[in-house]
Design a protein around this motif. Sequence first.
Motif, mmCIF file in Angstrom:
data_model
loop_
_atom_site.group_PDB
_atom_site.id
_atom_site.type_symbol
_atom_site.label_atom_id
_atom_site.label_comp_id
_atom_site.label_asym_id
_atom_site.label_seq_id
_atom_site.Cartn_x
_atom_site.Cartn_y
_atom_site.Cartn_z
ATOM 1 N N GLU A 154 0.826 -1.199 0.000
ATOM 2 C CA GLU A 154 0.000 0.000 0.000
ATOM 3 C C GLU A 154 0.865 1.256 0.000
ATOM 4 N N GLN A 155 1.927 1.258 0.791
ATOM 5 C CA GLN A 155 2.843 2.401 0.814
ATOM 6 C C GLN A 155 3.526 2.586 -0.541
ATOM 7 N N LEU A 156 3.939 1.481 -1.146
ATOM 8 C CA LEU A 156 4.563 1.564 -2.467
ATOM 9 C C LEU A 156 3.587 2.120 -3.496
ATOM 10 N N GLY A 157 2.344 1.681 -3.433
ATOM 11 C CA GLY A 157 1.323 2.201 -4.348
ATOM 12 C C GLY A 157 1.135 3.692 -4.182
ATOM 13 N N GLU A 158 1.142 4.164 -2.946
ATOM 14 C CA GLU A 158 1.010 5.597 -2.693
ATOM 15 C C GLU A 158 2.231 6.355 -3.218
ATOM 16 N N GLN A 159 3.416 5.791 -3.031
ATOM 17 C CA GLN A 159 4.632 6.432 -3.518
ATOM 18 C C GLN A 159 4.649 6.495 -5.045
ATOM 19 N N ILE A 160 4.201 5.425 -5.684
ATOM 20 C CA ILE A 160 4.135 5.412 -7.153
ATOM 21 C C ILE A 160 3.166 6.477 -7.641
ATOM 22 N N ALA A 161 2.005 6.558 -7.016
ATOM 23 C CA ALA A 161 1.009 7.557 -7.413
ATOM 24 C C ALA A 161 1.556 8.967 -7.217
ATOM 25 N N GLU A 162 2.278 9.171 -6.136
ATOM 26 C CA GLU A 162 2.865 10.494 -5.875
ATOM 27 C C GLU A 162 3.912 10.847 -6.936
ATOM 28 N N LYS A 163 4.777 9.892 -7.259
ATOM 29 C CA LYS A 163 5.807 10.141 -8.280
ATOM 30 C C LYS A 163 5.180 10.384 -9.642
ATOM 31 N N LEU A 164 4.155 9.633 -9.994
ATOM 32 C CA LEU A 164 3.484 9.827 -11.275
ATOM 33 C C LEU A 164 2.818 11.197 -11.353
ATOM 34 N N SER A 165 2.299 11.671 -10.244
ATOM 35 C CA SER A 165 1.658 12.986 -10.255
ATOM 36 C C SER A 165 2.683 14.106 -10.428
ATOM 37 N N GLU A 166 3.948 13.841 -10.114
ATOM 38 C CA GLU A 166 5.003 14.844 -10.272
ATOM 39 C C GLU A 166 5.518 14.927 -11.709
ATOM 40 N N LEU A 167 5.190 13.930 -12.528
ATOM 41 C CA LEU A 167 5.675 13.924 -13.906
ATOM 42 C C LEU A 167 4.950 14.967 -14.746
ATOM 43 N N SER A 168 5.661 15.479 -15.736
ATOM 44 C CA SER A 168 5.021 16.400 -16.674
ATOM 45 C C SER A 168 4.156 15.588 -17.636
ATOM 46 N N ALA A 169 3.353 16.279 -18.410
ATOM 47 C CA ALA A 169 2.479 15.589 -19.367
ATOM 48 C C ALA A 169 3.296 14.814 -20.389
#
Length: 117
Positions: free
Chosen positions: A20-35
Amino acid sequence: MSEMTRAHRKRQAQIDRQLEQLGEQIAEKLSELSADEREALDCWKDGVLRDAYEVDVEALMERPYRSIRRIDKREYEYDIDDMRRLEREAKLSAAQSNPETAEKLRRFLYDLDRDRY
């Protein structure tokens, strides 16, 4: 309940929390990416909403150690004679700004053509 069963459940709960923590970290990193960076990834699937996409976790799990960056290969075909002609024209146009260099270039091209045939 045996010791083994309790240990197994405890370990499974730890693994679930880590995932669950890894999933949250992945989602956070993906949200930081540009389009553009998000578009370059190769791990998307259609989302629940129309025109929405979400990470394809199954695809990521199938190949966790391979690159998820999309690679588009393009093949270009060109005529070698045309390329040589364009190179000559570019050299001549650059040399025309300096007459001394232009003369050296003409001599060089003349020698090159003479040696070729």
